[in-house]
Design a protein around this motif. Structure first.
Motif, PDB file in Angstrom:
ATOM      1  N   GLU A  13      36.130  45.745 -38.216  1.00  0.00           N
ATOM      2  CA  GLU A  13      37.070  45.153 -37.271  1.00  0.00           C
ATOM      3  C   GLU A  13      37.390  46.094 -36.124  1.00  0.00           C
ATOM      4  N   GLY A  14      36.824  47.292 -36.135  1.00  0.00           N
ATOM      5  CA  GLY A  14      37.025  48.177 -35.001  1.00  0.00           C
ATOM      6  C   GLY A  14      37.988  49.321 -35.240  1.00  0.00           C
ATOM      7  N   VAL A  15      38.285  49.616 -36.495  1.00  0.00           N
ATOM      8  CA  VAL A  15      39.183  50.726 -36.786  1.00  0.00           C
ATOM      9  C   VAL A  15      38.346  51.918 -37.231  1.00  0.00           C
ATOM     10  N   GLY A  16      38.550  53.067 -36.588  1.00  0.00           N
ATOM     11  CA  GLY A  16      37.816  54.257 -36.992  1.00  0.00           C
ATOM     12  C   GLY A  16      38.800  55.379 -37.247  1.00  0.00           C
ATOM     13  N   ARG A  17      38.313  56.457 -37.854  1.00  0.00           N
ATOM     14  CA  ARG A  17      39.222  57.570 -38.088  1.00  0.00           C
ATOM     15  C   ARG A  17      38.478  58.880 -38.054  1.00  0.00           C
ATOM     16  N   SER A  18      39.245  59.933 -37.813  1.00  0.00           N
ATOM     17  CA  SER A  18      38.696  61.265 -38.003  1.00  0.00           C
ATOM     18  C   SER A  18      39.470  61.883 -39.157  1.00  0.00           C
ATOM     19  N   TRP A  19      38.920  62.934 -39.748  1.00  0.00           N
ATOM     20  CA  TRP A  19      39.487  63.510 -40.961  1.00  0.00           C
ATOM     21  C   TRP A  19      40.073  64.883 -40.688  1.00  0.00           C
ATOM     22  N   GLN A  20      41.024  65.239 -41.508  1.00  0.00           N
ATOM     23  CA  GLN A  20      41.603  66.583 -41.414  1.00  0.00           C
ATOM     24  C   GLN A  20      40.544  67.643 -41.651  1.00  0.00           C
ATOM     25  N   ASP A  21      39.686  67.401 -42.668  1.00  0.00           N
ATOM     26  CA  ASP A  21      38.641  68.383 -42.966  1.00  0.00           C
ATOM     27  C   ASP A  21      37.296  67.972 -42.372  1.00  0.00           C
ATOM     28  N   ILE A  22      37.372  67.260 -41.273  1.00  0.00           N
ATOM     29  CA  ILE A  22      36.254  66.894 -40.399  1.00  0.00           C
ATOM     30  C   ILE A  22      35.188  66.018 -41.045  1.00  0.00           C
ATOM     31  N   GLU A  72      27.921  64.536 -23.250  1.00  0.00           N
ATOM     32  CA  GLU A  72      29.294  64.532 -22.745  1.00  0.00           C
ATOM     33  C   GLU A  72      30.130  65.610 -23.406  1.00  0.00           C
ATOM     34  N   LEU A  73      29.751  65.998 -24.610  1.00  0.00           N
ATOM     35  CA  LEU A  73      30.472  67.070 -25.290  1.00  0.00           C
ATOM     36  C   LEU A  73      29.852  68.423 -24.992  1.00  0.00           C
ATOM     37  N   ASN A  74      28.874  68.452 -24.099  1.00  0.00           N
ATOM     38  CA  ASN A  74      28.120  69.682 -23.805  1.00  0.00           C
ATOM     39  C   ASN A  74      27.420  70.235 -25.025  1.00  0.00           C
ATOM     40  N   LEU A  75      26.951  69.340 -25.862  1.00  0.00           N
ATOM     41  CA  LEU A  75      26.250  69.809 -27.054  1.00  0.00           C
ATOM     42  C   LEU A  75      24.832  69.279 -27.094  1.00  0.00           C
ATOM     43  N   LEU A 122      34.891  75.261 -34.505  1.00  0.00           N
ATOM     44  CA  LEU A 122      35.786  74.230 -35.041  1.00  0.00           C
ATOM     45  C   LEU A 122      36.071  73.148 -34.007  1.00  0.00           C
ATOM     46  N   GLY A 123      36.347  73.554 -32.775  1.00  0.00           N
ATOM     47  CA  GLY A 123      36.643  72.568 -31.731  1.00  0.00           C
ATOM     48  C   GLY A 123      35.466  71.644 -31.486  1.00  0.00           C
ATOM     49  N   GLN A 124      34.265  72.221 -31.499  1.00  0.00           N
ATOM     50  CA  GLN A 124      33.076  71.411 -31.268  1.00  0.00           C
ATOM     51  C   GLN A 124      32.871  70.419 -32.406  1.00  0.00           C
ATOM     52  N   THR A 125      33.079  70.859 -33.650  1.00  0.00           N
ATOM     53  CA  THR A 125      32.877  69.931 -34.764  1.00  0.00           C
ATOM     54  C   THR A 125      33.920  68.827 -34.722  1.00  0.00           C
ATOM     55  N   LYS A 126      35.148  69.165 -34.360  1.00  0.00           N
ATOM     56  CA  LYS A 126      36.161  68.107 -34.303  1.00  0.00           C
ATOM     57  C   LYS A 126      35.803  67.075 -33.252  1.00  0.00           C
ATOM     58  N   ARG A 127      35.332  67.555 -32.114  1.00  0.00           N
ATOM     59  CA  ARG A 127      34.994  66.600 -31.063  1.00  0.00           C
ATOM     60  C   ARG A 127      33.763  65.774 -31.441  1.00  0.00           C
ATOM     61  N   ALA A 128      32.829  66.406 -32.130  1.00  0.00           N
ATOM     62  CA  ALA A 128      31.643  65.661 -32.565  1.00  0.00           C
ATOM     63  C   ALA A 128      32.038  64.582 -33.558  1.00  0.00           C
ATOM     64  N   ALA A 129      32.981  64.903 -34.458  1.00  0.00           N
ATOM     65  CA  ALA A 129      33.410  63.903 -35.431  1.00  0.00           C
ATOM     66  C   ALA A 129      34.103  62.741 -34.740  1.00  0.00           C
ATOM     67  N   ILE A 130      34.886  63.032 -33.695  1.00  0.00           N
ATOM     68  CA  ILE A 130      35.530  61.955 -32.955  1.00  0.00           C
ATOM     69  C   ILE A 130      34.470  61.115 -32.235  1.00  0.00           C
ATOM     70  N   ALA A 131      33.484  61.784 -31.654  1.00  0.00           N
ATOM     71  CA  ALA A 131      32.419  61.047 -30.967  1.00  0.00           C
ATOM     72  C   ALA A 131      31.676  60.148 -31.948  1.00  0.00           C
TER      73      ALA A 131
END
Lengths: 538, 303
Positions: A107-116, A167-170, A183-192
């Motif tokens: 239905e269009g709901v996504g999430r990111s995790w605390q431990d990525i 877009e994430l420069n990766l 850590l910042g890169q992995t968090k952004r990748a998980a959001i992407a």
């Protein structure tokens, strides 16, 4: 810069609606009759004290947990989808259960995790590409009977995934396994990844936790761009320290208190926070400054700072680190000098000292603490604890001698109760503020409560002489910090070393008292070599 | 020469079993002890249909595969809820129940293949005809070997296409972190149904090959020991998706041949020695992480 949106359109744009959600765990009512509305394009900040039910609410709204009662409605691609609880008895007979994470994700709901939770066996490109919904290639029949269409779709999918990584420069790192990133890169990748899965509503679970200044900025930029450019609705769950940053970006604040949600405007929350005064830690540091503490600041390579708060008339030296070099997989993590060679890290902590190590992510704070406690071997250099050489001494022996280590989250004894944990650590009776939790087993506590238990246990242990703390205030709310900050004060004859991400709100060194003298300079290389040769084995 | 053909046929048969078990073990993350049960299902279905109705090879194999896929639901549906140790118990139950069914679905007075006496119990089903495809009879060992190699090639191709596909990628994601995969919208329960269905039908194909070559099936082919042997091959072979199982099969099948050539003192029984060696290999694989090939990532980690 403020990103407040214009007036909310209350008729259209409603994406998610929950009414009367209730959930109890073993008699404990965590959520009582929670109702909320989520509108398109909004950035919502969900906050609450420890154990207020943030994680429970997040799990319910993403389909991971079924509430005891209430309704949840989500506007998906095919219209409004409603889930009612408690489920009728005949729906239990249906093996294809209705309320599952994949259904809610559809239905269009996504999430990111605390431990990525990036998939470790897949490359970064595959991590993003796997998220695409409705892939023909996921159907074995299509694979074997219509391979060309599968391949065509897969090629388009990979192009899109590459674009997202760009877009994430990766982009150039698309083929590396995901654990070689910061850590910042992995968090952004998980959001992407969650965005690529087609999420219209994105729930972010502590996206800023554990990040340094640079990481926070990059994640915040990404959050804002997702909301403004892609019109994705965001619900961000965060703890006390990062809330001020997010208030500048959020449109609405949901506060969980007493099992209910209170909707507030960000300005209101800002005023509320300003009224309650300085952060408890900053207050405590201000107190320390005004008392007779002296601050010795030592700049370390890699933009890190070690600040030692020391009372004059200092006592004996407890922990002495000399020319420490720690390697992991061949790379020097601790002890590199300006030129990248193995200069060695040196510092000394005496009785009554409180040392704060502030370093950016990836610097190696955890590696340093692991080396001092003996969990990983050091390559070179000496660690002396109360005059005794610790090189080669196993961790359990170091703990017996008095080196106590509180690791960053995740290291708890899940099935022991709080009482038993304290007994196991020899930390004396459970303190009053934890007495209500004394009989609960650790895995039943919320994240913040577990952190509080761990911190209290360590700080109450009577025989610890050197306390190593890895980001101890990570998940604690104001009340919990109030209760434990006084325990930071090391009891007579001991010292503390606390690791924090750089430029956290708890920057320790007040400028006025900084003493730049006594900065430890790594010895010249030749000295190091001579030292080692006469020393023998490390 | 015939002996070499014989070995090759068994290699192909075990390779098919190992590849399919690898799908369950390494791509789905479940340890299944029930693989020999599906192997036996394939063998018995082949035996009953060819003895009773004289069909040719390919339709029987398709029926056997379909039946095995249907029966795989006994494993895949529990897999939705159970993980790890509990799933192993369920697979053990499926294996034991299958053996018990085959062993006991017999009554001495009724004709073979009737509903009262489907499997003929411990007497087994003798006289299974050799394979017959479009009138071509595979009655020499050499020709059965060619058939076996063809079957292995087809199964390997299917396996390779599957694991390199988006389906394989989603399975890897499922195995790494099922909850995260579900929150991305992956229908993990459907993937489990598909994986077990495909793996069990491949096992049934191997069973049909066995039945057609050996010409006689009996309940002992569905013993737990067989399941464990296949598991050994998969574990010892290492974690490389295609080469691993094949290498494991090769090693396990070659060990008895090597032992046969070594001059042993008379009090050492070659058969027991073989079992001892298998056990030691399995323990070292599990305990030391020793596998046949030193995978590239491990080598890098240690440098």
């Amino acid at each position: 810069m403020n990103y407040h949106s214009q007036q909310r359109d209350t008729t259209t744009g409603l994406l998610l609606q929950a009414a009367g959600l209730s959930k109890s765990f073993g008699g404990n009512a965590v959520l009582k009759n929670v109702s909320l509305h989520l509108f398109e394009g909004n950035i919502v900040l969900l906050r609450g004290e420890n154990a207020s039910g943030k994680t429970t609410l997040l799990n319910i709204l993403t389909g991971n947990l079924a509430p005891d009662a209430g309704t949840l409605g989500i506007k998906g691609a095919s219209g409004w989808e409603e889930f009612r609880f408690p489920k009728s008895w005949w729906s239990y007979l249906n093996p294809f259960s209705h309320f599952t994470p994949e259904r809610v994700a559809h239905e269009g709901v996504g999430r990111s995790w605390q431990d990525i939770r990036l998939f470790p066996k897949l490359s970064l490109l595959d991590n993003i590409a796997v998220a695409r919904p409705d892939q023909f290639g996921e159907n074995p029949a299509w694979l074997l009977l219509r391979p060309f269409e599968v391949r065509r779709q897969e090629r388009l999918n990979e192009q899109e995934a590459r674009r997202l990584l760009g877009e994430l420069n990766l982009a150039e790192r698309g083929h590396l396994l995901s654990d070689t990133l910061s850590l910042g890169q992995t968090k952004r990748a998980a959001i992407a990844r969650a965005v690529h899965a087609g999420a219209n509503i994105l729930f972010l679970d502590e996206p800023l936790a554990g990040l340094d200044e640079h990481g926070i900025n990059s994640v915040l930029d990404m959050i804002v761009s997702l909301a403004r450019k892609e019109r994705i609705t965001l619900v961000i769950v965060e703890h006390l320290f990062h809330i001020p940053r997010l208030l500048k970006v959020a449109d609405v604040v949901w506060t969980l208190r007493g099992g209910q949600i209170f909707e507030q405007a960000p300005d209101e929350v800002e005023r509320e926070l300003a009224k309650s005064g300085l952060d408890p830690i900053r207050q405590w540091i201000a107190e320390a400054e005004s008392s007779d503490y002296q601050v010795i600041e030592q700049a370390l390579p890699g933009e890190a700072t070690l600040s030692i708060l020391r009372r004059p008339g200092t006592g004996a030296c407890i922990l002495r680190v000399e020319d420490l070099v720690v390697r992991r997989q061949g790379r020097i993590i601790i002890g590199s000098d300006a030129g990248g060679g193995p200069g060695g890290l040196s510092f000394e902590l005496c009785e009554g000292d409180i040392a704060v190590l502030e370093a950016p992510n990836g610097w190696g704070k955890t590696t340093l603490l692991d080396a001092i406690s003996g969990l990983i071997p050091s390559d070179r250099g000496r660690i002396l604890f109360r005059g005794q050489l610790m090189n080669g001494v196993p961790t359990w022996r170091r703990a017996q001698l008095g080196i106590a280590y509180l690791q960053a989250r995740g290291h708890t004894f899940a099935r022991l109760t709080v009482d038993e944990t304290f007994q196991l650590a020899g930390a004396g009776p459970v303190p009053d503020y934890l007495s209500a939790l004394a009989d609960r087993s650790t895995d039943q506590l919320s994240g913040g409560q577990q952190q509080l238990v761990g911190l209290s246990r360590l700080l109450s242990a009577p025989h610890a002489r050197c306390r190593l703390l890895d980001e101890p205030f990570n998940m604690l709310d104001r009340a919990a910090i109030e209760r434990t900050k006084h325990l930071l004060q090391p009891p007579a004859g001991s010292c503390s070393l606390v690791a924090m991400p750089a430029s956290s709100p708890y920057h320790a060194a007040p400028v006025s008292k900084t003493v730049r003298a006594q900065v430890w300079v790594p010895r010249k290389r030749e000295d190091c070599l001579v030292h080692i040769r006469s020393d023998g084995a490390n | 020469m015939n002996y070499f053909f014989h070995l090759t046929i068994f290699f192909c048969m075990y390779a098919i079993l190992a590849l399919s078990l690898n799908l369950i073990l390494r791509f789905c993350g479940y340890l299944s002890l029930a693989h020999s049960a599906y192997f036996a299902v394939g063998a018995y279905v082949y035996a009953l249909i060819t003895i009773g109705y004289g069909w040719s090879f390919i339709p029987v194999v398709l029926v056997a595969a379909a039946l095995a896929a249907a029966l795989s639901l006994f494993l895949s549906v529990p897999a939705w809820r159970l993980k790890g140790d509990f799933f192993v118990m369920i697979s053990l139950a499926v294996q034991s129940l299958t053996f018990a069914t085959i062993f006991n679905w017999a009554s001495p007075n009724d004709p073979l293949g009737s509903w009262k006496n489907l499997t003929n119990g411990s007497f087994g089903l003798p006289g299974i005809p050799k394979p017959d495809i479009f009138g071509v009879k595979f009655d020499t060992v050499g020709s059965v070997m060619v058939l076996a190699l063809l079957l292995l090639a087809v199964i390997t191709l299917v396996y390779y296409v599957l694991i390199k596909s988006p389906w394989g990628r989603s399975l890897t994601a499922l195995r790494d972190d099922e909850l995260a995969a579900r929150n991305l919208g992956k229908k993990t329960r459907l993937f489990k149904l598909q994986t077990f269905g495909i793996a069990c039908s491949m096992a049934a194909v191997a069973g049909a090959l066995y039945a057609s070559y050996v010409g006689y099936v009996e309940p002992n082919i569905s013993l737990l020991e067989q399941s464990i042997l296949i598991l050994c091959m998969v574990i010892i072979g290492g974690s490389r998706p295609l080469i691993g199982p094949l290498l494991g099969v090769g090693v396990i099948l070659l060990i008895p041949e090597v032992i046969r050539k070594i001059p042993l003192p008379s009090y050492v029984d070659a058969a027991n020695l073989r079992v001892l060696v298998y056990g030691l290999l399995l323990i070292s694989a599990a305990h030391f992480g020793f596998t046949i090939r030193w995978t590239r990532s491990r080598a890098k980690e240690l440098s």
